[in-house]
Every structure is written in structure tokens, then in C-alpha cells.
Design an enzyme around this catalytic site. Sequence first.
Site, PDB file in Angstrom:
ATOM      1  N   LYS A  22      -3.092  -4.269   5.139  1.00 23.39           N
ATOM      2  CA  LYS A  22      -3.387  -4.430   3.706  1.00 23.39           C
ATOM      3  C   LYS A  22      -2.114  -4.812   2.955  1.00 23.39           C
ATOM      4  O   LYS A  22      -2.099  -5.757   2.166  1.00 23.39           O
ATOM      5  CB  LYS A  22      -3.932  -3.131   3.142  1.00 23.39           C
ATOM      6  CG  LYS A  22      -3.942  -3.040   1.627  1.00 23.39           C
ATOM      7  CD  LYS A  22      -4.556  -1.764   1.111  1.00 23.39           C
ATOM      8  CE  LYS A  22      -3.610  -0.628   0.932  1.00 23.39           C
ATOM      9  NZ  LYS A  22      -2.731  -0.684  -0.234  1.00 23.39           N
ATOM     10  N   ASN A  23      -1.033  -4.075   3.234  1.00 21.43           N
ATOM     11  CA  ASN A  23       0.185  -4.249   2.429  1.00 21.43           C
ATOM     12  C   ASN A  23       1.019  -5.456   2.839  1.00 21.43           C
ATOM     13  O   ASN A  23       2.043  -5.732   2.242  1.00 21.43           O
ATOM     14  CB  ASN A  23       1.018  -2.960   2.433  1.00 21.43           C
ATOM     15  CG  ASN A  23       0.306  -1.854   1.663  1.00 21.43           C
ATOM     16  OD1 ASN A  23      -0.669  -2.124   0.961  1.00 21.43           O
ATOM     17  ND2 ASN A  23       0.764  -0.626   1.828  1.00 21.43           N
ATOM     18  N   CYS A 115      -1.071   5.486 -11.910  1.00 19.29           N
ATOM     19  CA  CYS A 115      -2.265   5.641 -11.075  1.00 19.29           C
ATOM     20  C   CYS A 115      -2.237   7.076 -10.569  1.00 19.29           C
ATOM     21  O   CYS A 115      -1.349   7.852 -10.894  1.00 19.29           O
ATOM     22  CB  CYS A 115      -2.274   4.635  -9.941  1.00 19.29           C
ATOM     23  SG  CYS A 115      -1.016   4.999  -8.770  1.00 19.29           S
ATOM     24  N   ARG A 120       4.542   4.832 -11.537  1.00 19.46           N
ATOM     25  CA  ARG A 120       4.686   3.548 -10.829  1.00 19.46           C
ATOM     26  C   ARG A 120       4.923   2.364 -11.780  1.00 19.46           C
ATOM     27  O   ARG A 120       4.131   1.440 -11.873  1.00 19.46           O
ATOM     28  CB  ARG A 120       3.482   3.316  -9.934  1.00 19.46           C
ATOM     29  CG  ARG A 120       3.333   4.467  -8.957  1.00 19.46           C
ATOM     30  CD  ARG A 120       2.152   4.315  -8.089  1.00 19.46           C
ATOM     31  NE  ARG A 120       2.399   3.260  -7.097  1.00 19.46           N
ATOM     32  CZ  ARG A 120       1.446   2.806  -6.293  1.00 19.46           C
ATOM     33  NH1 ARG A 120       0.224   3.260  -6.401  1.00 19.46           N
ATOM     34  NH2 ARG A 120       1.716   1.873  -5.413  1.00 19.46           N
ATOM     35  N   ASP A 303       2.886   6.824   2.982  1.00 18.92           N
ATOM     36  CA  ASP A 303       1.450   6.554   3.182  1.00 18.92           C
ATOM     37  C   ASP A 303       0.862   7.300   4.370  1.00 18.92           C
ATOM     38  O   ASP A 303      -0.338   7.232   4.604  1.00 18.92           O
ATOM     39  CB  ASP A 303       1.217   5.052   3.383  1.00 18.92           C
ATOM     40  CG  ASP A 303       1.549   4.271   2.139  1.00 18.92           C
ATOM     41  OD1 ASP A 303       1.632   3.036   2.214  1.00 18.92           O
ATOM     42  OD2 ASP A 303       1.752   4.898   1.085  1.00 18.92           O
ATOM     43  N   ILE A 325       8.921   9.893  -2.422  1.00 14.03           N
ATOM     44  CA  ILE A 325       8.714   8.546  -2.982  1.00 14.03           C
ATOM     45  C   ILE A 325       7.910   8.615  -4.273  1.00 14.03           C
ATOM     46  O   ILE A 325       8.296   8.040  -5.283  1.00 14.03           O
ATOM     47  CB  ILE A 325       7.983   7.623  -1.952  1.00 14.03           C
ATOM     48  CG1 ILE A 325       8.730   7.589  -0.629  1.00 14.03           C
ATOM     49  CG2 ILE A 325       7.763   6.243  -2.546  1.00 14.03           C
ATOM     50  CD1 ILE A 325      10.097   6.921  -0.669  1.00 14.03           C
ATOM     51  N   ARG A 395     -10.783   1.025  -0.502  1.00  9.46           N
ATOM     52  CA  ARG A 395      -9.739   0.159  -1.063  1.00  9.46           C
ATOM     53  C   ARG A 395      -8.721  -0.224   0.004  1.00  9.46           C
ATOM     54  O   ARG A 395      -8.114  -1.288  -0.048  1.00  9.46           O
ATOM     55  CB  ARG A 395      -8.986   0.903  -2.176  1.00  9.46           C
ATOM     56  CG  ARG A 395      -9.654   0.939  -3.487  1.00  9.46           C
ATOM     57  CD  ARG A 395      -8.686   1.391  -4.536  1.00  9.46           C
ATOM     58  NE  ARG A 395      -7.430   0.625  -4.461  1.00  9.46           N
ATOM     59  CZ  ARG A 395      -6.351   0.896  -5.179  1.00  9.46           C
ATOM     60  NH1 ARG A 395      -6.352   1.911  -6.006  1.00  9.46           N
ATOM     61  NH2 ARG A 395      -5.267   0.158  -5.083  1.00  9.46           N
TER      62      ARG A 395
HETATM   63  C1  EPZ Z   1       4.022  -0.152  -1.942  1.00  7.34           C
HETATM   64  O1  EPZ Z   1       3.691   0.202  -3.262  1.00  7.34           O
HETATM   65  C2  EPZ Z   1       2.747   0.042  -1.153  1.00  7.34           C
HETATM   66  N1  EPZ Z   1       1.718  -0.857  -1.684  1.00  7.34           N
HETATM   67  C3  EPZ Z   1       2.299   1.507  -1.256  1.00  7.34           C
HETATM   68  O2  EPZ Z   1       1.141   1.654  -0.462  1.00  7.34           O
HETATM   69  C4  EPZ Z   1       3.412   2.381  -0.693  1.00  7.34           C
HETATM   70  O3  EPZ Z   1       3.043   3.734  -0.824  1.00  7.34           O
HETATM   71  C5  EPZ Z   1       4.709   2.125  -1.475  1.00  7.34           C
HETATM   72  O4  EPZ Z   1       5.034   0.716  -1.414  1.00  7.34           O
HETATM   73  C6  EPZ Z   1       5.881   2.903  -0.920  1.00  7.34           C
HETATM   74  O5  EPZ Z   1       6.056   2.602   0.418  1.00  7.34           O
HETATM   75  C7  EPZ Z   1       1.779  -2.169  -1.365  1.00  7.34           C
HETATM   76  O6  EPZ Z   1       2.653  -2.617  -0.643  1.00  7.34           O
HETATM   77  C8  EPZ Z   1       0.713  -3.038  -1.945  1.00  7.34           C
HETATM   78  P1  EPZ Z   1       7.193   0.983  -4.726  1.00  7.34           P
HETATM   79  P2  EPZ Z   1       4.685  -0.171  -4.471  1.00  7.34           P
HETATM   80  O7  EPZ Z   1       7.423  -0.053  -5.768  1.00  7.34           O
HETATM   81  O8  EPZ Z   1       5.466  -1.370  -4.143  1.00  7.34           O
HETATM   82  C9  EPZ Z   1       9.170   3.536  -8.161  1.00  7.34           C
HETATM   83  C10 EPZ Z   1      -0.966   2.470   0.029  1.00  7.34           C
HETATM   84  O9  EPZ Z   1      -1.380   3.623   0.165  1.00  7.34           O
HETATM   85  N2  EPZ Z   1       9.336   2.246  -8.842  1.00  7.34           N
HETATM   86  O10 EPZ Z   1       7.888   0.855  -3.409  1.00  7.34           O
HETATM   87  O11 EPZ Z   1       3.889  -0.143  -5.708  1.00  7.34           O
HETATM   88  C11 EPZ Z   1       7.708   3.913  -8.027  1.00  7.34           C
HETATM   89  O12 EPZ Z   1       7.287   4.605  -9.185  1.00  7.34           O
HETATM   90  C12 EPZ Z   1      -0.057   2.112  -1.121  1.00  7.34           C
HETATM   91  O13 EPZ Z   1      -1.223   1.507   0.813  1.00  7.34           O
HETATM   92  C13 EPZ Z   1      10.028   2.204 -10.042  1.00  7.34           C
HETATM   93  O14 EPZ Z   1      10.479   3.220 -10.543  1.00  7.34           O
HETATM   94  O15 EPZ Z   1       5.648   1.083  -4.442  1.00  7.34           O
HETATM   95  C14 EPZ Z   1       7.700   4.806  -6.800  1.00  7.34           C
HETATM   96  O16 EPZ Z   1       8.044   6.128  -7.191  1.00  7.34           O
HETATM   97  C15 EPZ Z   1       0.146   3.291  -2.040  1.00  7.34           C
HETATM   98  N3  EPZ Z   1      10.187   1.001 -10.673  1.00  7.34           N
HETATM   99  C16 EPZ Z   1       8.824   4.236  -5.941  1.00  7.34           C
HETATM  100  O17 EPZ Z   1       9.629   3.424  -6.818  1.00  7.34           O
HETATM  101  C17 EPZ Z   1       9.706  -0.180 -10.148  1.00  7.34           C
HETATM  102  O18 EPZ Z   1       9.899  -1.250 -10.761  1.00  7.34           O
HETATM  103  C18 EPZ Z   1       8.327   3.356  -4.801  1.00  7.34           C
HETATM  104  O19 EPZ Z   1       7.460   2.413  -5.383  1.00  7.34           O
HETATM  105  C19 EPZ Z   1       9.014  -0.112  -8.920  1.00  7.34           C
HETATM  106  C20 EPZ Z   1       8.851   1.104  -8.275  1.00  7.34           C
END
Ligand code: EPZ
Length: 420
Positions: A22-23, A115, A120, A303, A325, A395
Site C-alpha cells: 500500500k505504502n 487522524c 500528523r 505499523d 513515532i 483501507r
Molecule cells: C507513512 O505515513 C505511512 N503512510 C504510515 O503508514 C506510517 O505509519 C508512517 O509513514 C511512519 O512510518 C504512507 O506511507 C502512506 P510520517 P506519513 O510523515 O508519511 C510527524 C499505515 O498504517 N510529521 O513519516 O504520514 C508525524 O506527525 C500508515 O500504513 C511532522 O511532524 O508519516 C508523525 O508523528 C499509518 N511533520 C511522524 O512525523 C510533517 O511534515 C512520522 O510521520 C510530517 C510528519
Amino acid sequence: MYKIVIKGGRRLRGEVSVSGAKNAALPILASSLLARGQSTYRNVPGLGDVITMRKLLGQLGAEVSGDGTTVVDTSNVVNFEAPYELVKTMRASALVLGPLVGRYGKAQVSLPGGCAIGARPIDQHLKGLSAMGARIELEHGLVTARARRLHGATIVFDVVTVTGTENLMMAAALAKGTTVLENAACEPEVEELGRVLNKMGAHVRGAGTSLITIEGVDELHPVDHAIIPDRIEAGTLMVAAAITRGNVLIRDCLPEHLDAVIAKLVAAGAEVTMEADGVRVVGKADIKPTDIATRPHPGFPTDMQAQFMVLMSKAKGQSVLSENIFENRFMHVPELMRMGADIVIDGHIAVVRGPVKLKGAKVMATDLRASACLVLAGLIADGTTEVLRVYHLDRGYDHLERKLRRLGADIRRVKVKGEL
Ligand code: EPZ
């Protein structure tokens, strides 16, 4: 509306194939916007978030057809706005920002609300785009990014962000000059996106490491690419084998994407062996308490935290699970406790004591991986478990219950009348 009904106690046996990731599929489908014409993507998983991304590309004017093999024709992209209706259901809609600004010089994406698992924000995405020359405006919950042509920049992420890294890689691919991303996410899906961009004619070096260099080019061409297997689905199936004392061969998975998860499964007492066409997991009766701390790749993936917690409920002793995270990724805990799990939460730490014999119950899914965790709990609980609101599961998993049923689980999807 559907629920999933599980009668616990079956030991899983046999073999199962993992679907496309998915990711990986989400950023790769978004990257189709960087080139004019028809791109073909194979091994695309059939799950909710991919359907949302297809809809989003359609709203932008692309023509999307096919399922497992998806064809995206971007010849008639005329719209550059990702509407709230779609973004609110999938935060990864923000992944169209980079490609749209990179190729068309403008994008408008509704800010993803928080969410279930946390706030996020996308501040790192926006910080990077503005460093590359985009003018960013925020109003009425919409973020608008405009640039005649993005230029290269050196960007140091304040926090490791997977989609932030992916967005800026895509934006940089068509920028004028060189972009350096430091403290970039190293997930296999980021590496895979780099591979796809290079197949399209980009010059990306270091994708999959924390230092990525992208030399912008003037044009990219469409691509034909097969999506890598989903390491989180594979990890979820491995835990299913381990907790049911099963014996399962998981085909088509890339064990090198799961080193941290495999190491912890072995530490907990499961037998994990590499075979010619997959990874075999044999569950043992004695499960050892094992601590985990979620970290960016190659650390233990957030995850997989909820799924591993079910395994730890069977361990003889106390396990400490720290979620580093997301600020609110223990929503599965109250539901597991209603099934009899013994878990204490203190901030981002959950202490799981076992062994506990879980009891079947009606439980509510709250987010994607929490719903997978409740399905796993149902596999080993005494009696019947009903997991409600399975749209969360749908999802992110491609017919998980069908895969588990083929392995011998007593599990079925039941239509629910009325709102639940
Ligand atoms: C990706 O989400 C994945 N989704 C998530 O998978 C996964 O849990 C996550 O990475 C962490 O590995 C996809 O790839 C589509 P992040 P993403 O930006 O990119 C903070 C699943 O279950 N942050 O790496 O949205 C954020 O709040 C999903 O398949 C900021 O502060 O996650 C979080 O605490 C859930 N500012 C941390 O960083 C930003 O601009 C990691 O978020 C971006 C992120």
C-alpha cells in the site's frame, strides 16, 4: 457496513501470498502526474486507500483504468486541487502536492485534519517546497503551492517523514538544479519510489538512505512498473502464524524489508526460516516477553506495534512497547483489555503482562493497524470475536480475512444492518 466474525483457536497452516505494498503504491501512483501519457503499474493492491488515490487522480483529470494492473493516463490533467472530501479520508492525498507543483507549477491540497493516530501535520512537506521556491498560502484549511519552476535546494528534515521525503523527491525530480534531502526517511517504499522516478528519467541517488540527492531534469516519461510486496501485510501474517502456533509459508515477501520484525519474532520464540520462495514462520507454545521501540526504518516499524502487542499478551512475563513515532497509537489497547489483556499505558509506553487467555468479544476498530490487531486477537481468543467498523481494515489490507481463512482460520465477513 460489515463486521468480521472470528471463532478463535485454529492453528494456521499452509501458504499465503503477500499483496503489493500500500505504502509503495500510493506515492508511485501519485508520481504518474510527473509525466505526460500512460503509465502502467502492476501488482497494485486492492484496498481502500488505493481506491481513494485512483479517485483523486481522476478528479485531477487523469484517466485511471484496470485493477491489479492499473493504467494512469495523465494527458488531460486539468485540475490541481485535492478536495477535502478525499484528503479527510486519506492523509496520503498530500502526495500529489510535490508532483503537481513540480510538473504544473501549482497545487491546492486540503490540509489533512488530524487522524485517529495523531495530528500528523505536513509542515515538513511545505518547508521543503518553499525552500525550492514555491509560494505557499494557507487559508480556509487549504494549502496552495505555486512556482513558475521549482529550483534545487538543500533541505534538512526536522523530523523523519516518509511521505514528506517522497513528496520532495517527486518535486525535485523536475526542479532546476540539484536538491539534497538530509535526515530523509529510509523506508523501502522510499527506495522503491526512487527506483520508479529513475525509470521515468529522473536522476535520484541515495533513495532508501538518509541522504538523497536529486538532479532535476526538464521532462520525465511514463513508466511500466510492478509494486513491491507489502512488508506490513507480511509482518501481520507472520504474527498470525506465531500467535496461533501455526506453520505458514509467506510467499512473495522480501525478508530484508522486515529485519527488525523478524528479529523480534525470533526473540519472542517463533521459528523464522528463509525458504526458496518465501519465509516460513512456525509458532511455539512458549512465547518470551520481548520489548520493542518503534523507530524510523530500519528500526521496528510503528505499523507493526499493535500486531506485536497481541503476541506479547501471550508471553510469559512483562513486555515494554514504546511508540515513538505517533502520539496516539494505542487506540487498540482498551479493546484488547476488554478481551482480557493485561496492559498498562504510561504516555508513549505500554507495558503488557502475560500470559493471558483472551476472551472473544465485540470490539471496535479505530484505525488501520488497530483493526488488524483485533483480528489477530480474535484468532486466539476463546469463543467468538466480532470486529466492527472493518472499513478501517479495508483501507490498508487486500482481503486479509480471505487470506487468513485460506490458512484455516474460522473467520468471515458479515453484513451489518444499520449504522455501527
Ligand atoms: C507513512 O505515513 C505511512 N503512510 C504510515 O503508514 C506510517 O505509519 C508512517 O509513514 C511512519 O512510518 C504512507 O506511507 C502512506 P510520517 P506519513 O510523515 O508519511 C510527524 C499505515 O498504517 N510529521 O513519516 O504520514 C508525524 O506527525 C500508515 O500504513 C511532522 O511532524 O508519516 C508523525 O508523528 C499509518 N511533520 C511522524 O512525523 C510533517 O511534515 C512520522 O510521520 C510530517 C510528519
